[in-house]
Design an enzyme around this catalytic site. Structure first.
Site, short mmCIF file in Angstrom:
data_model
loop_
_atom_site.label_atom_id
_atom_site.label_comp_id
_atom_site.label_asym_id
_atom_site.label_seq_id
_atom_site.Cartn_x
_atom_site.Cartn_y
_atom_site.Cartn_z
N LYS A 119 44.80 38.65 46.17
CA LYS A 119 44.96 38.38 44.58
C LYS A 119 46.23 38.23 44.31
CE LYS A 119 40.35 40.68 44.32
NZ LYS A 119 39.67 41.99 43.97
N ARG A 120 46.86 39.24 44.20
CA ARG A 120 48.10 39.47 43.77
C ARG A 120 49.35 38.55 44.44
NH1 ARG A 120 47.96 43.73 47.06
NH2 ARG A 120 49.38 43.98 48.73
#
Ligand code: GLU
Length: 283
Positions: free
Chosen positions: A240-241
């Site tokens: 996600k990051r």
């Protein structure tokens, strides 16, 4: 008959790696005539965003998966507290006030989750009023259980190396986040009747700790299936990051989710994405 689960944390949108993980778990259940469960792991305090759970359900349906949903972690906090009290009564938990920075500075070894806790508060217990986390005294716990083994469908029989991660936190300092991942997931998988824990190989080492907790708490021992990970063009796992494209974005753009799921099943990965060659981090 396998009971498997997909257990996403609603702290960011799902990406292709999650789709792969959910499909593996779903298919391992269905191929055996078993059940596939969805559990929302929402005890990550301020980072949990309730609205994402709905998006996750839409993503899974878009992929053509069907599931039974079991209670989210936030509804099971009392059970985590009971288990922590049981371990405390066995003399296996100790309070810790150390910050991440203090641990990083004092640690002498790197474990699967980062710097291994150097045992500062085991030797010198905190005396003040400040909030404390509760850590498992892993050496004492292992002395109590003796050698343990567990079975991974791909990697085979494992001896539990529960010491690798050091004295893990089981109850966090932060009142919003009552139990750590290790305690909550172990209790939930038992409560939900999961017989085959499917998840990415990046959580392989965590299983050593979970096996120890199962033994201490008298929980049933499932089997595990740690699958390979999807990697981006830099060879890093999708995250996600790191801005990996979300399933929700693909869905809203009109992509065919069932076709995507079938491509993943067939090992046809989008350009730039590969499947990791390793099954787990060698230790
Ligand atoms: N909630 C965890 C995550 O989203 C997965 C936990 C597990 O599968 O054991 O990374």
């Amino acid at each position: 008959m396998n009971v498997t689960r997909f257990a996403p944390s609603p702290n960011g949108p799902l990406h292709l790696g999650h789709a792969y993980s959910a499909i593996v778990a779903h298919d391992l259940a269905r191929q055996s005539g078993g059940r596939f469960l969805l559990r929302i792991e929402d005890i990550d305090g301020a980072r949990s965003r309730v609205e994402l759970a709905d998006e996750f359900r839409e993503d899974l349906a878009w992929l053509g998966l069907e599931w039974d949903e079991v209670p989210a972690q936030s509804s099971r906090v009392d059970e985590y507290e009971v288990a922590a009290a049981t371990l405390a009564a066995m003399g296996l938990l100790y309070p810790c006030k150390c910050t991440r920075a203090e641990i990083a500075a004092a640690s002498k070894a790197m474990g699967p989750d980062g710097p291994v806790y150097p045992g500062t508060c085991l030797i010198d217990p905190p005396k003040g009023e400040e909030p404390v986390a509760w850590r498992l005294d892993v050496a004492a716990a292992m002395a109590r259980t003796g050698m343990l083994t567990w079975h991974d469908e791909l990697a085979g029989e494992q001896v539990a190396r529960s010491d690798l991660s050091g004295d893990v936190v089981l109850v966090r300092k932060d009142a919003d986040t009552p139990a750590s991942y290790h305690l909550a997931v172990t209790l939930d998988d038992a409560a939900d009747g999961v017989t085959l824990v499917t998840r990415g190989a990046d959580l392989f080492a965590a299983t050593h700790v979970h096996r120890l907790l199962q033994e201490l708490l008298g929980l049933p021992v499932p089997r595990w299936h740690h699958h390979a990970l999807l990697l981006d063009s830099d060879g890093k796992k999708l995250a996600k990051r790191r801005g990996s494209p979300s399933l929700a974005g693909r869905r809203r753009a009109g992509e065919d989710g069932k076709a995507l799921a079938d491509q993943l099943r067939a090992g046809e990965l989008p350009t730039g994405i590969t499947l990791s060659a390793y099954l787990h981090d060698p230790v």
